[in-house]
Design an enzyme around this catalytic site. Structure first.
Site, PDB file in Angstrom:
ATOM      1  CD  GLU A 201     -26.684  77.212  32.115  1.00  0.00           C
ATOM      2  OE1 GLU A 201     -26.187  76.569  31.347  1.00  0.00           O
ATOM      3  OE2 GLU A 201     -26.966  77.663  33.235  1.00  0.00           O
TER       4      GLU A 201
ATOM      5  CE1 TYR B  18     -24.227  71.679  41.106  1.00  0.00           C
ATOM      6  CE2 TYR B  18     -22.628  71.879  41.876  1.00  0.00           C
ATOM      7  CZ  TYR B  18     -23.431  71.774  41.343  1.00  0.00           C
ATOM      8  OH  TYR B  18     -22.803  71.742  39.221  1.00  0.00           O
TER       9      TYR B  18
ATOM     10  NE  ARG C 145     -32.790  81.729  39.872  1.00  0.00           N
ATOM     11  CZ  ARG C 145     -33.884  82.830  39.538  1.00  0.00           C
ATOM     12  NH1 ARG C 145     -35.113  82.378  39.701  1.00  0.00           N
ATOM     13  NH2 ARG C 145     -33.524  83.725  38.144  1.00  0.00           N
TER      14      ARG C 145
HETATM   15  P1  FAD Z   1     -30.480  63.881  38.543  1.00  0.00           P
HETATM   16  O1  FAD Z   1     -29.057  63.632  37.759  1.00  0.00           O
HETATM   17  O2  FAD Z   1     -30.960  64.790  38.059  1.00  0.00           O
HETATM   18  O3  FAD Z   1     -30.868  62.566  38.165  1.00  0.00           O
HETATM   19  C1  FAD Z   1     -32.301  62.416  39.120  1.00  0.00           C
HETATM   20  C2  FAD Z   1     -33.252  61.359  37.961  1.00  0.00           C
HETATM   21  O4  FAD Z   1     -34.186  61.001  38.894  1.00  0.00           O
HETATM   22  C3  FAD Z   1     -33.328  62.028  37.009  1.00  0.00           C
HETATM   23  O5  FAD Z   1     -33.322  61.672  35.946  1.00  0.00           O
HETATM   24  C4  FAD Z   1     -35.391  62.323  36.689  1.00  0.00           C
HETATM   25  O6  FAD Z   1     -35.735  62.590  35.795  1.00  0.00           O
HETATM   26  C5  FAD Z   1     -35.289  60.914  37.733  1.00  0.00           C
HETATM   27  N1  FAD Z   1     -36.516  61.543  38.852  1.00  0.00           N
HETATM   28  C6  FAD Z   1     -36.884  62.120  39.656  1.00  0.00           C
HETATM   29  N2  FAD Z   1     -38.089  62.116  40.083  1.00  0.00           N
HETATM   30  C7  FAD Z   1     -38.594  60.800  39.633  1.00  0.00           C
HETATM   31  C8  FAD Z   1     -39.791  59.714  39.616  1.00  0.00           C
HETATM   32  N3  FAD Z   1     -41.241  60.702  40.913  1.00  0.00           N
HETATM   33  N4  FAD Z   1     -39.651  58.884  39.087  1.00  0.00           N
HETATM   34  C9  FAD Z   1     -39.179  58.659  38.151  1.00  0.00           C
HETATM   35  N5  FAD Z   1     -37.810  59.558  38.082  1.00  0.00           N
HETATM   36  C10 FAD Z   1     -37.692  60.243  38.517  1.00  0.00           C
HETATM   37  N6  FAD Z   1     -21.638  69.110  38.151  1.00  0.00           N
HETATM   38  C11 FAD Z   1     -20.087  68.707  37.593  1.00  0.00           C
HETATM   39  O7  FAD Z   1     -19.046  67.667  37.668  1.00  0.00           O
HETATM   40  N7  FAD Z   1     -19.404  69.233  36.656  1.00  0.00           N
HETATM   41  C12 FAD Z   1     -20.327  70.004  35.837  1.00  0.00           C
HETATM   42  O8  FAD Z   1     -19.479  70.767  35.692  1.00  0.00           O
HETATM   43  C13 FAD Z   1     -21.717  70.329  36.066  1.00  0.00           C
HETATM   44  N8  FAD Z   1     -22.678  71.082  35.782  1.00  0.00           N
HETATM   45  C14 FAD Z   1     -23.507  71.141  36.404  1.00  0.00           C
HETATM   46  C15 FAD Z   1     -24.253  72.801  35.114  1.00  0.00           C
HETATM   47  C16 FAD Z   1     -25.606  72.652  35.786  1.00  0.00           C
HETATM   48  C17 FAD Z   1     -26.320  74.136  34.730  1.00  0.00           C
HETATM   49  C18 FAD Z   1     -26.253  72.087  37.207  1.00  0.00           C
HETATM   50  C19 FAD Z   1     -27.545  72.185  37.087  1.00  0.00           C
HETATM   51  C20 FAD Z   1     -25.614  71.146  37.227  1.00  0.00           C
HETATM   52  C21 FAD Z   1     -24.200  70.379  36.912  1.00  0.00           C
HETATM   53  N9  FAD Z   1     -23.602  69.566  37.520  1.00  0.00           N
HETATM   54  C22 FAD Z   1     -22.376  69.804  36.933  1.00  0.00           C
HETATM   55  C23 FAD Z   1     -23.834  68.712  38.675  1.00  0.00           C
HETATM   56  C24 FAD Z   1     -24.574  67.079  37.873  1.00  0.00           C
HETATM   57  O9  FAD Z   1     -25.750  67.216  37.018  1.00  0.00           O
HETATM   58  C25 FAD Z   1     -25.406  66.455  39.323  1.00  0.00           C
HETATM   59  O10 FAD Z   1     -23.789  65.813  39.855  1.00  0.00           O
HETATM   60  C26 FAD Z   1     -26.005  65.272  38.830  1.00  0.00           C
HETATM   61  O11 FAD Z   1     -26.695  65.225  38.080  1.00  0.00           O
HETATM   62  C27 FAD Z   1     -26.296  65.159  39.954  1.00  0.00           C
HETATM   63  O12 FAD Z   1     -26.770  63.491  40.007  1.00  0.00           O
HETATM   64  P2  FAD Z   1     -28.329  62.906  40.279  1.00  0.00           P
HETATM   65  O13 FAD Z   1     -28.593  61.636  40.273  1.00  0.00           O
HETATM   66  O14 FAD Z   1     -27.633  63.310  41.535  1.00  0.00           O
HETATM   67  O15 FAD Z   1     -29.046  63.718  39.820  1.00  0.00           O
END
Ligand code: FAD
Length: 368
Positions: free
Chosen positions: A301, A349, A250
């Site tokens: 949002e 998530y 989503r």
């Molecule tokens: P991401 O932050 O998505 O990082 C992954 C990175 O990989 C991105 O920057 C992307 O550009 C990069 N990438 C992907 N594919 C490639 C590629 N092929 N080459 C190079 N780079 C690439 N958590 C909380 O604890 N509290 C909250 O209040 C909260 N609110 C949220 C609100 C929303 C709307 C959402 C969607 C999430 C929320 N979260 C919250 C969860 C939080 O955002 C995540 O836990 C966190 O961002 C996860 O980190 P990540 O590194 O797994 O992913």
């Protein structure tokens, strides 16, 4: 011949940044790349009018794990922000999560016993024994009135489907308190990094080589050759060229506005659960850091359908997608030189404290 890096970390989000830091502290040579023009993944903030604007949705750090809290506080100081959103329904404001303040606002009752009877009567009247879908599951937990006012419209907008067509598993638990307590999270530790999330990410990535606007898939053969191990935090299905089909998400659209007034809504987040209003919430960013700037920035949002190539936000862990995930997860398990981590690569998530815990655990396994 030695490769230039021990680890290539694909994605400078929270998982990638924590993992890179742990490895570089142990003397490993790390390169972090990200396809976006900035680091931080979805935690990224942009300074507008002196306010840290959460560009990918409001992020509130919360955890019960003292080790994780100490870990983030060793990198940047956190403030004492406590998340207490409101819900606007038919022009009236109600407290969230559902607690005695909300019940007083609906039923003018000060008595938890009385409220429990009202809710239980509604559950009994619904005749639901074993919930077959999200609607029934929600009514069985909080009764029909709260469901109709605050859950039905919000959920249908969020998921783009009727609550009756959504699996009951999406809402295993709805927080309900029979005390006058508006704190959304029960966790012992919560707050926002003072100066914004970029400070946290910058501290994690200090002294680590980072290249932004670099997509792993632009030259995956080259990237595979420059490091012994790849840590991949992008989309799992993309890594395998979608050979078993797309994993669905989503998505969200953010509509940001700078307002020439000091405050807009007097609280960080107001939810709009009515189906007739197309957005789900309005965020006023200055409240996260108790800002006093002369102008304010708000974001509406709007949930929307995800299409390949657009930002993926929430995994849709229904039967169809979980079956596809299982096949990709099997391929991932067989990889010897690739570690998958984070919300996209695990199609899961994750809250921030969970993603940190996962990155720490995966980095520590390697050191054994
Ligand atoms: P991401 O932050 O998505 O990082 C992954 C990175 O990989 C991105 O920057 C992307 O550009 C990069 N990438 C992907 N594919 C490639 C590629 N092929 N080459 C190079 N780079 C690439 N958590 C909380 O604890 N509290 C909250 O209040 C909260 N609110 C949220 C609100 C929303 C709307 C959402 C969607 C999430 C929320 N979260 C919250 C969860 C939080 O955002 C995540 O836990 C966190 O961002 C996860 O980190 P990540 O590194 O797994 O992913």
């Amino acid at each position: 011949m030695d490769k230039p890096y021990d680890f290539l970390i694909v994605g400078a989000g929270l998982f990638g940044a924590v993992f890179a830091r742990e490895m570089s502290l142990r003397g490993k040579r790390c390169l972090v790349i990200d396809r976006r023009k900035h680091v931080g993944g979805n935690l990224y903030c942009e300074q507008i009018e002196g306010i840290n604007v959460h560009k990918y949705g409001p992020h509130i750090f919360h955890t019960n794990d003292k080790n994780i809290w100490d870990f983030v506080n060793s990198l940047v100081r956190f403030n004492h922000f406590v998340y207490s959103p409101l819900a606007a329904y038919q022009d009236k404001l109600y407290n969230l999560p559902f607690n005695m303040n909300t019940f007083y606002q609906i039923w003018h009752s000060r008595s938890p016993q009385h409220v429990k009877i009202i809710i239980q009567n509604q559950i009994n009247e619904s005749g639901i024994c074993i919930p077959k879908n999200l609607e029934e599951q929600a009514i069985k937990m909080v009764g029909s009135q709260i469901y109709e006012m605050f859950i039905k419209g919000y959920t249908e907008k969020q998921w783009g489907r009727k609550a009756k067509d959504l699996p009951s598993s999406i809402i295993k638990r709805i927080p309900v308190r029979y005390t006058f307590d508006n704190r959304y999270f029960n966790d012992t530790y919560q707050g926002i990094p003072i100066g914004g999330y970029n400070k946290l990410i910058d501290a994690l990535l200090e002294k680590i080589e980072v290249r932004t606007k670099v997509d792993f898939f632009s030259d995956r053969i080259f990237f595979k050759e420059i490091a012994d191990i790849i840590v991949f935090t992008g989309q799992l299905d993309e890594f395998y060229d979608y050979r078993y089909g797309n994993l669905e998400y989503r998505s969200l659209r953010f509509e940001e506005k700078i307002l020439d007034r000091k405050y807009f809504q007097d609280v960080a987040v107001v939810n709009y659960p009515e189906i007739s209003i197309p957005y789900t919430r309005i965020v006023e960013h200055k409240y996260f850091e108790f800002g006093n700037q002369p102008r304010t920035v708000i974001t509406k949002e709007y949930p929307q359908e995800w299409l390949p190539g657009t930002e993926a936000y929430y995994p849709i862990n229904d039967l169809k997608n979980n079956l596809i995930l299982k096949k990709y997860a099997q391929l991932a398990k067989e990889e010897e030189k690739v570690i998958f981590g984070g919300r996209l690569a695990e199609y899961k998530y994750y809250d921030m404290h969970q993603v940190i815990a996962s990155a720490l655990a995966k980095s520590r396994v390697l050191n054994k």
